[in-house]
Design an enzyme around this catalytic site. Structure first.
Site, short mmCIF file in Angstrom:
data_model
loop_
_atom_site.label_atom_id
_atom_site.label_comp_id
_atom_site.label_asym_id
_atom_site.label_seq_id
_atom_site.Cartn_x
_atom_site.Cartn_y
_atom_site.Cartn_z
N LYS A 75 -9.11 5.44 15.70
CA LYS A 75 -7.82 5.73 16.30
C LYS A 75 -7.99 6.63 17.52
CE LYS A 75 -4.51 4.33 15.01
NZ LYS A 75 -3.85 3.04 15.31
N HIS A 93 -5.01 1.30 22.82
CA HIS A 93 -3.58 1.01 23.01
C HIS A 93 -3.17 1.35 24.44
CE1 HIS A 93 -3.42 0.40 18.71
NE2 HIS A 93 -3.84 1.62 18.50
#
Length: 350
Positions: A75, A93
């Site tokens: 992450k 992302h």
């Protein structure tokens, strides 16, 4: 010697890892130097990595790693604005218009580093070489059904938590449903043939919730899709991308509907291409749903690290998929999978 540095995950409720001790041992045998940071939360204990021949480093020490080390996490890093000078492997992302992603790319520009985004490690056919999708779908369906069960009792959705295994999670949700209602809700899964949709559908089947499976054929007309509003739950398992149809428009909140829970498992609300237009931010483990309308209720579940609810199974599955690509790290500049990821980064870098 190629040096892979597996960092600890700094994010709360993130217990997964992308390399198991067995994988570390294989990389060491192949001639790679492997460093694994200690972690107070990782689901797989550090001793296995030590036994595999990996070097052990203090948690969070990666900024001081040698400049040629490749930093591997899952992450995102804390959004603290510091320049990033290493080569990083992680889910960034960053390429779909997200505000956080633009800031991340600016940090790479400032530090001169490179992002090898795990989402964009793809084969010659454009298929991802590794994905957590199945377990994201499995856990996302679980939390969405928990939210629906809580609605039936007029209660908030309980906080999410990690489970020892998939059976324990299914048993918990099955109990919550039985306590809430005599008849289970109907569920529509879009993207049912993909990894995420398969996991979501399998969970619904495991707890005996009637599930309707849609995929490309059912959505080819491009919308609108009134059938979504006729189900109690809708589980979106389609990644936001250019050309993706809108499944739930903003006016669905006030439209006549049976729908009271949306599980946006693909979870990309800040993307310009999001197919679910009734909300604008992710949800958390402490507050798994966002209520976007009160009467009748409409709750959106949008947790973006769902597989960490099953951290051991998810880590083992993902790490096994990714290991062949990690073995190619000594050829990171020429291997097609890594080269494509670098080209994607360069195309989006400011």
């Amino acid at each position: 010697m190629t040096h892979l540095w597996v960092r600890a995950e700094p994010r709360a409720n993130e217990d997964r890892v992308g390399l198991t001790p067995e994988g570390a041992a294989e990389l060491v045998r192949a001639g790679l130097r492997v460093t694994v940071e200690e972690s107070g939360t990782r689901a797989i204990p550090i001793d296995g990595y030590r036994d595999a021949g990996a070097e052990i480093a203090p948690e969070g020490s990666w900024p001081h790693a040698p400049a040629d080390a490749i930093i591997f996490g899952l992450k995102e890093l804390p959004d603290d604005g510091t320049p990033l000078g290493h080569r990083h492997i992680m889910f960034g992302h960053a390429y779909k218009g997200q505000a956080d992603g633009r800031r991340l790319l600016e940090r790479f520009k400032a530090g001169g580093g490179t992002l090898y985004d795990l989402e964009y490690l793809v084969d010659d056919a454009g298929k991802r070489v590794a994905a957590f999708g199945y377990w994201a779908g499995f856990a996302g369906a679980a939390v969405s059904l928990m939210a629906w069960a809580a609605q039936q009792k007029g209660a908030p959705c309980p906080p999410a938590r990690s489970y020892s295994d998939a059976d324990a999670l299914a048993d918990d949700v099955r109990t919550q449903l039985k306590d809430a209602t005599a008849s289970f809700p109907t569920v529509l899964v879009i993207g049912a043939k993909g990894r995420v949709g398969s996991g979501a559908s399998d969970f619904c089947t495991a707890v005996r919730a009637p599930v309707t499976r849609w995929d490309m054929a059912e959505t080819a007309r491009g919308g609108p899709f009134p059938e979504i509003l006729h189900h109690h739950l809708f589980l979106n398992c389609i990644l936001a991308a250019p050309g993706c149809p809108v499944f739930v428009p903003a006016d669905a909140k006030t439209a006549p509907r049976r729908l009271t829970v949306i599980g946006d498992i693909a979870c990309d609300p800040t993307s310009d291409f999001s197919p679910v237009k009734v909300y604008d931010r992710t949800t958390t483990w402490d507050a798994p749903v966002l209520r976007v309308h009160d009467s009748p209720p409409l709750d959106v579940m949008a947790i973006d690290n769902l597989p960490s609810m099953l951290p051991v199974e998810a880590s083992q599955d993902y790490a096994a998929q990714l290991l062949p690509t990690l073995r190619a790290l000594p050829r990171i500049d020429t291997d097609p999978v890594w080269a494509r990821a670098r080209e994607t980064f360069l195309a989006h870098r400011p």
